[in-house]
Design a protein around this motif. Structure first.
Motif, PDB file in Angstrom:
ATOM      1  N   VAL A 101     -28.712 -40.226 -50.047  1.00 29.13           N
ATOM      2  CA  VAL A 101     -28.350 -41.157 -51.128  1.00 29.13           C
ATOM      3  C   VAL A 101     -26.858 -41.070 -51.421  1.00 29.13           C
ATOM      4  CG1 VAL A 101     -28.730 -41.730 -53.551  1.00 29.13           C
ATOM      5  CG2 VAL A 101     -30.659 -41.069 -52.122  1.00 29.13           C
ATOM      6  N   GLN A 102     -26.351 -39.865 -51.465  1.00 31.72           N
ATOM      7  CA  GLN A 102     -24.926 -39.673 -51.713  1.00 31.72           C
ATOM      8  C   GLN A 102     -24.093 -40.293 -50.591  1.00 31.72           C
ATOM      9  OE1 GLN A 102     -24.066 -35.543 -52.223  1.00 31.72           O
ATOM     10  NE2 GLN A 102     -22.192 -35.913 -53.372  1.00 31.72           N
ATOM     11  N   ALA A 103     -24.548 -40.171 -49.338  1.00 25.87           N
ATOM     12  CA  ALA A 103     -23.831 -40.765 -48.211  1.00 25.87           C
ATOM     13  C   ALA A 103     -23.847 -42.291 -48.303  1.00 25.87           C
ATOM     14  CB  ALA A 103     -24.462 -40.308 -46.899  1.00 25.87           C
ATOM     15  N   LEU A 104     -24.964 -42.867 -48.707  1.00 23.30           N
ATOM     16  CA  LEU A 104     -25.057 -44.315 -48.850  1.00 23.30           C
ATOM     17  C   LEU A 104     -24.103 -44.822 -49.926  1.00 23.30           C
ATOM     18  CD1 LEU A 104     -26.444 -47.038 -48.254  1.00 23.30           C
ATOM     19  CD2 LEU A 104     -28.165 -46.398 -49.944  1.00 23.30           C
ATOM     20  N   PRO A 161     -18.986 -34.572 -44.872  1.00 19.54           N
ATOM     21  CA  PRO A 161     -19.991 -33.657 -44.321  1.00 19.54           C
ATOM     22  C   PRO A 161     -20.731 -32.931 -45.441  1.00 19.54           C
ATOM     23  CG  PRO A 161     -17.890 -33.381 -43.205  1.00 19.54           C
ATOM     24  CD  PRO A 161     -17.646 -34.297 -44.358  1.00 19.54           C
ATOM     25  N   GLY A 162     -22.027 -32.819 -45.295  1.00 20.23           N
ATOM     26  CA  GLY A 162     -22.832 -32.124 -46.287  1.00 20.23           C
ATOM     27  C   GLY A 162     -23.416 -33.015 -47.367  1.00 20.23           C
ATOM     28  N   ASP A 163     -23.053 -34.284 -47.403  1.00 20.26           N
ATOM     29  CA  ASP A 163     -23.642 -35.200 -48.390  1.00 20.26           C
ATOM     30  C   ASP A 163     -25.085 -35.495 -48.010  1.00 20.26           C
ATOM     31  OD1 ASP A 163     -21.265 -35.328 -49.738  1.00 20.26           O
ATOM     32  OD2 ASP A 163     -20.767 -37.372 -49.129  1.00 20.26           O
ATOM     33  N   ALA A 179     -26.905 -43.553 -42.983  1.00 14.86           N
ATOM     34  CA  ALA A 179     -26.923 -42.390 -43.888  1.00 14.86           C
ATOM     35  C   ALA A 179     -27.917 -41.312 -43.461  1.00 14.86           C
ATOM     36  CB  ALA A 179     -27.173 -42.832 -45.323  1.00 14.86           C
ATOM     37  N   PRO A 180     -29.162 -41.634 -43.129  1.00 13.02           N
ATOM     38  CA  PRO A 180     -30.056 -40.561 -42.688  1.00 13.02           C
ATOM     39  C   PRO A 180     -29.801 -40.103 -41.251  1.00 13.02           C
ATOM     40  CG  PRO A 180     -31.291 -42.614 -42.953  1.00 13.02           C
ATOM     41  CD  PRO A 180     -29.882 -42.882 -43.356  1.00 13.02           C
TER      42      PRO A 180
END
Length: 141
Positions: A106-109, A101-103, A91-92
């Motif tokens: 935390v949102q990506a995780l 794209p753009g998350d 995620a990071p």
């Protein structure tokens, strides 16, 4: 030829009844396998796809066969923890691999776990089911 046919069932019985890996080695193996699946999928597709999902489910089943019976309880939560750990690492570094794209991180995780929840549930169910079958087999024999 009889020696070869006798070796097969003995090896299978050894793996089924006794397992072959210690907990630390199994956790390392699990993370290495899942990261390899991620690398292959990202190289082929650019993001995580059904290839990752199928590989994760297969890895969960393989891990359930390798764990030693006395560590069943200790490693019962291995598949979800491995998926969360790998997605927390991705995620990071590259959120586009696990999310939109753009998350943010935390949102990506959360998004990555949600998108691959089917594989997580199926892999975890196979993992626990295999451990239960192995435990029953040990209690009978």
């Amino acid at each position: 030829m009889d020696g070869v046919s006798q070796q097969g069932p003995l090896w299978q019985d050894r793996v089924w009844r006794h397992g072959v890996e210690r907990p630390g080695q199994l956790v390392t193996l699990a993370i290495a396998v899942v990261l390899t699946l991620v690398a292959i999928d990202v190289l082929l597709v650019g993001q995580l796809s059904y290839f990752f999902d199928l590989g994760f489910v297969t890895a969960c089943l393989g891990l359930a066969l390798l764990v030693r019976p006395r560590e069943f309880l200790l490693l019962a939560a291995l598949p979800p923890l491995v998926m969360v750990a790998v997605f927390a690492l991705l995620a990071p570094l590259d959120p586009d691999v696990v999310a939109e794209p753009g998350d943010n991180v935390v949102q990506a995780l959360v998004s990555g776990i949600a998108h691959h929840s089917g594989a997580l549930v199926a892999g975890y169910a196979l993992f626990l089911g295999c451990l239960v079958l192995r435990h029953r087999s040990l209690r009978r024999g």
